[in-house]
Design an enzyme around this catalytic site. Sequence first.
Site, short mmCIF file in Angstrom:
data_model
loop_
_atom_site.label_atom_id
_atom_site.label_comp_id
_atom_site.label_asym_id
_atom_site.label_seq_id
_atom_site.Cartn_x
_atom_site.Cartn_y
_atom_site.Cartn_z
N ASP A 176 31.65 34.06 40.39
CA ASP A 176 32.52 35.10 39.83
C ASP A 176 31.77 35.91 38.79
OD1 ASP A 176 35.24 34.66 41.04
OD2 ASP A 176 34.89 32.66 40.24
N HIS A 278 42.24 40.93 43.77
CA HIS A 278 42.82 39.88 44.61
C HIS A 278 43.88 40.55 45.48
CE1 HIS A 278 41.50 38.12 40.75
NE2 HIS A 278 41.19 37.02 41.43
N HIS A 290 47.19 30.03 39.22
CA HIS A 290 46.58 28.70 39.09
C HIS A 290 47.66 27.65 38.87
CE1 HIS A 290 43.25 31.43 38.06
NE2 HIS A 290 42.45 30.48 38.48
N ASP A 363 41.49 32.95 47.86
CA ASP A 363 41.27 32.44 46.52
C ASP A 363 41.26 30.91 46.63
OD1 ASP A 363 40.89 32.34 43.79
OD2 ASP A 363 42.57 33.64 43.29
#
Length: 651
Positions: A176, A278, A290, A363
């Site tokens: 990332d 995203h 998350h 993801d």
Amino acid sequence: MLFVNKSAQPYSTSTCHGSDGLSTAHVLVEIPVPRRSSDRRRRGNRRSLPLRTVKRFLALLAVSATVVAGAAISSGRRSVSPGTPSKVSSPLLRSLSLRDRIAQLIVVRGYGDYPPSDSAEYKLFVKWIREDRVGGFIVAGRIRNGNVIPAQPFEMAAFINHMQRVAKTPLFVASDFERGASMRVAETARFPYLMAFGAARDLNATRELGAATAREARALGVNWIFAPDADVNNNPANPIINVRSFGEDPQAVASEVGAFIDGAHSDPHKYVLVSAKHFPGHGDTAEDSHLQLARLDQPKERIESVELVPFRAAIEHGADSIMTAHIALPAFEPEPIPATLSHNILTGLLRDELGFKGLIVTDALEMQAVASLFPEGEAAVRALEAGADVLLMPVNPEQCIKAIQAAVRSGRLSRQRIDQSAARVLAAKQRAGLFKARTVTLDDLTDKLDRSDLDTLAEHIAERALTLVKDEKHLFPAPAAAGSCLVVLTESEFPQRGAELAGELERRLAGIRTYLTNPMTPSGVLTAIAADVGASCKQTYIAAFIAVSAGRGSVALEGGLNNLMNALVHAPQPVALISLGNPYLLGDFPGVSSYLATFSPATSSEIAAAKAILGDIPISGRLPISIPGIAKLGDGLDVAAHASVASNGTQ
């Protein structure tokens, strides 16, 4: 200097969640070695040696005699679609068993350090590469006490080289690198967050960031960067995107995204795969995926005109891949499932409507937005059914491989579906040059990473990004050397942030009083600080470090820091709030006299903030977002540079 609550505590360890590496993970020993004579202050990192002597791997592996030249690049755009199959992929695909084709679709979690070869972590990782033959790994960040522990460049590159040698098929190595390699790697230029680039309004600088990121990545052995962030952050309560986005104007974000991709693809000899994220847009959500399934409750027309605009630009500029978002979109998918698992969104919208032909990568499958809904094997099968090509960071890759094999045997997934994604994976690896050379030379790694021009670029953006939203008492620059106080609000009990800012002001402003606090500071100490500031200071500068972090669930001040802020705001002396991170903080404390946004907690932003207080540089940034009820998109005051306040108190 008065620093509060800096008592040492034992280090704690836990496990990191999410491809962004913004939470917690296991820690290995770090051994400091002397710095070189060059000034490393602005980078804020330490060099260290790996636990073993770093091996300098020099051999390059020739994998296929049928390799053809990579796609041509012109002005950052390819003449070959990212989805175009390579000439090497077809014979190589035929040589792979069904199980190996499935394994090529999996990218596992890795780190940038070199664990001992007899450790359980090392043995498991080698098993994934050598026996399970996964397609690659992502270099995630280890976290200690809330702080990311950056990988050491030589150690990281040596480990990547070793894993490439272990692998039968060249590996994807992803990371990332949203703000250059500094997001994961020490001794690299400390670029600000992307929203600072949005505030600076300098597309050439964004293009240079893309080019610099590609050079840094390939020097380290990373061939796939999960950047740029293409989210339009128009929700002030968004706890996970925030300053990772370029801003809230869809067209401006699209321009920045295109510039980054053009820069990253500008050198065919340093070609790196890029991934816009995203999809279809995580900016207007109030949940951290998350932790839970986020939700975008907007009609199709709004999503088409806002969220999808930067992704269209990414496709137009040749993005190699697009990362999915673990968010529900009722406008496109009636089932309460994340976009990652939706055929309507990945195939219907992204493939069919937008015409994207490159890699679709999920993801992290370990994130709770997916993991709380389905067992990992089932989630992997559903992602492929939806149209994903690469499954990122499953906890148990072998379980995913077996589940996909079973789905093929039962007819739920066709072999053709597996072959489509495997062919895209192999074509992308060829486009990255991995069938010509999969390892990197370490001899000149320092020269490739230690570049003063990149430090200069980071400083330029940090300074150009400074945005003065209000300054009722004219606190920028500081009106006098005497009587100033600095209160630093950090997020961790073991802060590194604030040292550059405090050090520069103490050197230049005679008699400045500095206070360091964090969410764990006892309430009695905070009360004493407020009283001392009220009795001793003519003007107070408050530096608030609030960055997005996976698992936190908010971007607000925590612990007793809100009470401290309110006490300082209501004190008789004027207060200047400097946000080094979340730019929406002014909405919580509208009564401050002055408000300066840096959009980033990077050390380059700290130094820029100090220069603004001292009058060394002009302030000219513009808000790339709006602050509801307070400031509009594009607001910002211009302040010319003034003669610096000297340490003896003279102007």
